[in-house]
Design a protein around this motif. Structure first.
Motif, mmCIF file in Angstrom:
data_model
loop_
_atom_site.group_PDB
_atom_site.id
_atom_site.type_symbol
_atom_site.label_atom_id
_atom_site.label_comp_id
_atom_site.label_asym_id
_atom_site.label_seq_id
_atom_site.Cartn_x
_atom_site.Cartn_y
_atom_site.Cartn_z
ATOM 1 N N ARG A 2 14.654 3.606 -10.824
ATOM 2 C CA ARG A 2 16.189 3.005 -10.485
ATOM 3 C C ARG A 2 16.222 1.552 -9.862
ATOM 4 N NH1 ARG A 2 20.247 7.594 -8.549
ATOM 5 N NH2 ARG A 2 19.438 9.366 -9.494
ATOM 6 N N PHE A 3 15.114 1.337 -9.108
ATOM 7 C CA PHE A 3 15.240 0.294 -7.838
ATOM 8 C C PHE A 3 14.001 -0.600 -8.188
ATOM 9 C CE2 PHE A 3 16.705 4.354 -6.089
ATOM 10 C CZ PHE A 3 18.044 4.046 -5.658
ATOM 11 N N PRO A 4 14.334 -1.618 -9.294
ATOM 12 C CA PRO A 4 13.300 -2.627 -9.444
ATOM 13 C C PRO A 4 12.902 -3.391 -8.394
ATOM 14 C CG PRO A 4 15.217 -2.763 -10.959
ATOM 15 C CD PRO A 4 15.260 -1.720 -9.920
ATOM 16 N N ALA A 5 14.029 -3.798 -7.620
ATOM 17 C CA ALA A 5 13.523 -4.869 -6.340
ATOM 18 C C ALA A 5 12.821 -4.223 -5.484
ATOM 19 C CB ALA A 5 14.930 -5.371 -5.787
ATOM 20 N N ILE A 6 13.270 -2.906 -5.137
ATOM 21 C CA ILE A 6 12.228 -2.010 -4.286
ATOM 22 C C ILE A 6 11.019 -1.807 -4.819
ATOM 23 C CG2 ILE A 6 11.976 0.364 -3.235
ATOM 24 C CD1 ILE A 6 14.929 0.507 -2.898
ATOM 25 N N GLN A 7 10.678 -1.738 -6.251
ATOM 26 C CA GLN A 7 9.506 -1.433 -6.430
ATOM 27 C C GLN A 7 8.610 -2.820 -6.395
ATOM 28 O OE1 GLN A 7 10.256 0.217 -10.489
ATOM 29 N NE2 GLN A 7 9.011 1.870 -9.842
ATOM 30 N N ALA A 8 9.218 -4.005 -6.616
ATOM 31 C CA ALA A 8 8.560 -5.226 -6.411
ATOM 32 C C ALA A 8 8.058 -5.469 -5.238
ATOM 33 C CB ALA A 8 9.020 -6.335 -6.909
ATOM 34 N N TRP A 9 8.780 -5.115 -3.998
ATOM 35 C CA TRP A 9 8.703 -5.402 -2.694
ATOM 36 C C TRP A 9 7.583 -4.302 -2.295
ATOM 37 C CZ3 TRP A 9 10.153 -1.247 0.473
ATOM 38 C CH2 TRP A 9 9.974 -1.252 1.986
ATOM 39 N N LEU A 10 7.420 -2.995 -2.791
ATOM 40 C CA LEU A 10 6.354 -2.392 -2.381
ATOM 41 C C LEU A 10 5.144 -2.710 -3.011
ATOM 42 C CD1 LEU A 10 7.762 1.282 -3.611
ATOM 43 C CD2 LEU A 10 7.663 0.490 -1.187
ATOM 44 N N ARG A 11 5.111 -3.293 -4.135
ATOM 45 C CA ARG A 11 3.829 -3.960 -4.386
ATOM 46 C C ARG A 11 3.499 -5.312 -3.399
ATOM 47 N NH1 ARG A 11 5.036 -0.032 -7.288
ATOM 48 N NH2 ARG A 11 4.347 0.789 -5.389
ATOM 49 N N ARG A 12 4.578 -5.907 -3.089
ATOM 50 C CA ARG A 12 4.209 -7.154 -2.289
ATOM 51 C C ARG A 12 3.348 -6.668 -0.894
ATOM 52 N NH1 ARG A 12 8.593 -9.452 -4.398
ATOM 53 N NH2 ARG A 12 10.190 -8.345 -3.084
ATOM 54 N N VAL A 13 4.205 -5.525 -0.354
ATOM 55 C CA VAL A 13 3.752 -5.065 0.734
ATOM 56 C C VAL A 13 1.973 -4.643 0.491
ATOM 57 C CG1 VAL A 13 3.642 -2.896 2.396
ATOM 58 C CG2 VAL A 13 5.686 -4.021 1.684
ATOM 59 N N GLU A 14 1.785 -4.097 -0.468
ATOM 60 C CA GLU A 14 0.340 -3.693 -0.815
ATOM 61 C C GLU A 14 -0.664 -4.572 -1.052
ATOM 62 O OE1 GLU A 14 1.502 -0.763 -4.211
ATOM 63 O OE2 GLU A 14 2.483 0.475 -2.487
ATOM 64 N N SER A 15 0.120 -5.777 -1.319
ATOM 65 C CA SER A 15 -0.916 -7.094 -1.451
ATOM 66 C C SER A 15 -1.124 -7.560 -0.178
ATOM 67 C CB SER A 15 -0.287 -7.843 -2.350
ATOM 68 O OG SER A 15 0.785 -8.522 -2.050
ATOM 69 N N GLN A 16 -0.517 -7.213 0.909
ATOM 70 C CA GLN A 16 -0.826 -8.086 2.240
ATOM 71 C C GLN A 16 -2.196 -8.000 2.778
ATOM 72 O OE1 GLN A 16 1.513 -10.296 3.453
ATOM 73 N NE2 GLN A 16 2.140 -9.813 1.316
ATOM 74 N N LYS A 17 -2.831 -8.896 3.398
ATOM 75 C CA LYS A 17 -4.228 -8.691 4.021
ATOM 76 C C LYS A 17 -3.973 -7.477 5.159
ATOM 77 C CE LYS A 17 -7.676 -11.810 5.925
ATOM 78 N NZ LYS A 17 -7.650 -11.442 7.366
ATOM 79 N N GLY A 18 -5.116 -6.660 4.829
ATOM 80 C CA GLY A 18 -5.311 -5.573 5.843
ATOM 81 C C GLY A 18 -4.591 -4.190 5.508
ATOM 82 N N TYR A 19 -3.829 -4.222 4.396
ATOM 83 C CA TYR A 19 -3.213 -3.194 3.833
ATOM 84 C C TYR A 19 -4.034 -1.965 3.784
ATOM 85 C CZ TYR A 19 -0.730 -0.008 0.931
ATOM 86 O OH TYR A 19 -0.288 1.277 0.493
ATOM 87 N N ILE A 20 -3.615 -0.699 4.202
ATOM 88 C CA ILE A 20 -4.244 0.528 4.046
ATOM 89 C C ILE A 20 -3.364 1.509 3.426
ATOM 90 C CG2 ILE A 20 -6.607 0.358 5.583
ATOM 91 C CD1 ILE A 20 -4.297 1.930 7.384
ATOM 92 N N PRO A 21 -3.878 2.300 2.564
ATOM 93 C CA PRO A 21 -3.060 3.422 2.113
ATOM 94 C C PRO A 21 -3.013 4.463 3.044
ATOM 95 C CG PRO A 21 -5.173 3.324 0.917
ATOM 96 C CD PRO A 21 -5.044 2.353 1.781
ATOM 97 N N LEU A 22 -2.250 5.280 2.948
ATOM 98 C CA LEU A 22 -1.740 6.587 4.019
ATOM 99 C C LEU A 22 -3.060 7.278 4.074
ATOM 100 C CD1 LEU A 22 0.447 8.577 5.326
ATOM 101 C CD2 LEU A 22 0.271 9.585 3.223
ATOM 102 N N MET A 23 -3.761 7.664 3.224
ATOM 103 C CA MET A 23 -4.732 8.701 3.313
ATOM 104 C C MET A 23 -6.284 7.818 3.749
ATOM 105 S SD MET A 23 -3.328 11.371 2.918
ATOM 106 C CE MET A 23 -4.403 12.623 2.698
ATOM 107 N N ALA A 24 -6.050 6.546 4.062
ATOM 108 C CA ALA A 24 -7.408 5.776 4.464
ATOM 109 C C ALA A 24 -8.100 6.439 5.422
ATOM 110 C CB ALA A 24 -7.133 4.148 4.746
ATOM 111 N N GLN A 25 -9.374 6.565 5.491
ATOM 112 C CA GLN A 25 -10.390 6.524 6.855
ATOM 113 C C GLN A 25 -10.202 5.405 7.836
ATOM 114 O OE1 GLN A 25 -11.821 9.813 7.276
ATOM 115 N NE2 GLN A 25 -10.690 10.359 5.287
ATOM 116 N N ASN A 26 -9.412 6.040 8.985
ATOM 117 C CA ASN A 26 -9.573 4.973 10.092
ATOM 118 C C ASN A 26 -10.713 5.099 10.970
ATOM 119 O OD1 ASN A 26 -6.447 5.328 9.075
ATOM 120 N ND2 ASN A 26 -6.614 3.443 10.202
ATOM 121 N N ARG A 27 -10.690 3.945 11.755
ATOM 122 C CA ARG A 27 -11.640 4.169 12.687
ATOM 123 C C ARG A 27 -11.371 5.140 13.600
ATOM 124 N NH1 ARG A 27 -10.103 -2.006 13.130
ATOM 125 N NH2 ARG A 27 -8.111 -0.862 12.396
ATOM 126 N N GLY A 28 -12.294 5.674 14.190
ATOM 127 C CA GLY A 28 -12.013 6.608 15.627
ATOM 128 C C GLY A 28 -11.780 7.980 15.177
#
Ligand SMILES: N[C@@H](CCC(=O)N[C@@H](CS)C(=O)NCC(=O)O)C(=O)O
Length: 205
Positions: free
Chosen positions: A179-205
């Motif tokens: 229902r929210f195409p502009a939000i969906q496009a913005w989510l993809r923009r966030v995910e294309s930013q340098k250093g992006y990690i998904p929720l379940m990524a293994q982090n340092r430490g």
């Protein structure tokens, strides 16, 4: 080294990890099991009297809680928190919107449906949260649809990071983002930013 106390499925902890990944800040991660009460032990209550995560423990031993306060602390002096007075205040405006209008309404259906697998016991509450959550998503869509790539100014800030976390996982609470195409496009923009990690990524430490 700073320490982040969080929990594997916590969208609030994820905000801090995502920003630290973008900024390349090394940290030690202590992941707590919340249903076991690990955020409410006497030792943890000294760090946050509210008994919740995330908590950032600084190198001098000081503790900071509230995910959006942690974002402000980490982003200070970086492009993620504008210095311009009005843009800075607009970031704060969206951080408050996220806490008052968005998080609970998106997080609770996710908790009942996908984490606790207890949808049948919470049908009325889920419908009530979704009604309010859809209103909040409507506000975000209306903001973005006016040709904006980001929530504040012309760049990716901690307003986007705070809003991204629970919005991107809202389908786990049976929200229909089609229902929210502009939000969906913005989510993809966030995910294309340098250093992006998904929720379940293994982090340092
Ligand atoms: N407003 C707080 C909310 C923190 C919060 O609700 N944390 C949850 C995990 S996402 C928690 O620790 N729950 C455990 C409990 O309440 O016992 C923030 O943004 O940091």
């Amino acid at each position: 080294m700073i320490t982040l106390y969080d929990s594997i499925l916590s969208g609030n902890g994820y905000k801090a990890r995502l920003l630290m990944s973008h900024l390349g800040i090394p940290f030690r991660r202590v992941s707590l099991t919340l249903p076991k009460g690990e955020s409410r032990t006497p030792e943890m209550l000294k760090r946050n009297p509210l008994g919740r995560v995330p908590i950032l423990e600084l190198e001098n031993g000081e503790s900071l809680y509230e995910s959006n306060a942690i974002l402000c602390y980490l982003a200070a002096g970086t492009p993620f928190l504008p210095e311009n007075k009005l843009e800075h205040a607009r970031v704060v405006q969206w951080l408050l919107f996220e806490q008052f209008d968005l998080v609970r309404n998106l997080a609770r259906p996710r908790l009942y449906i996908s984490i606790q697998k207890a949808k049948a016991q919470h049908l009325k509450e889920i419908a009530d949260y979704q009604e309010l959550g859809y209103k909040a998503l409507g506000v975000m869509e209306a903001h973005l649809v006016q040709g904006r790539d980001w929530f504040v100014g012309e760049r990716y800030t901690i307003a986007d990071i705070a809003l991204y976390s629970y919005t991107h996982m809202s389908p786990e609470g049976e929200y229909d983002l089609a229902r929210f195409p502009a939000i969906q496009a913005w989510l993809r923009r966030v995910e294309s930013q340098k250093g992006y990690i998904p929720l379940m990524a293994q982090n340092r430490g």
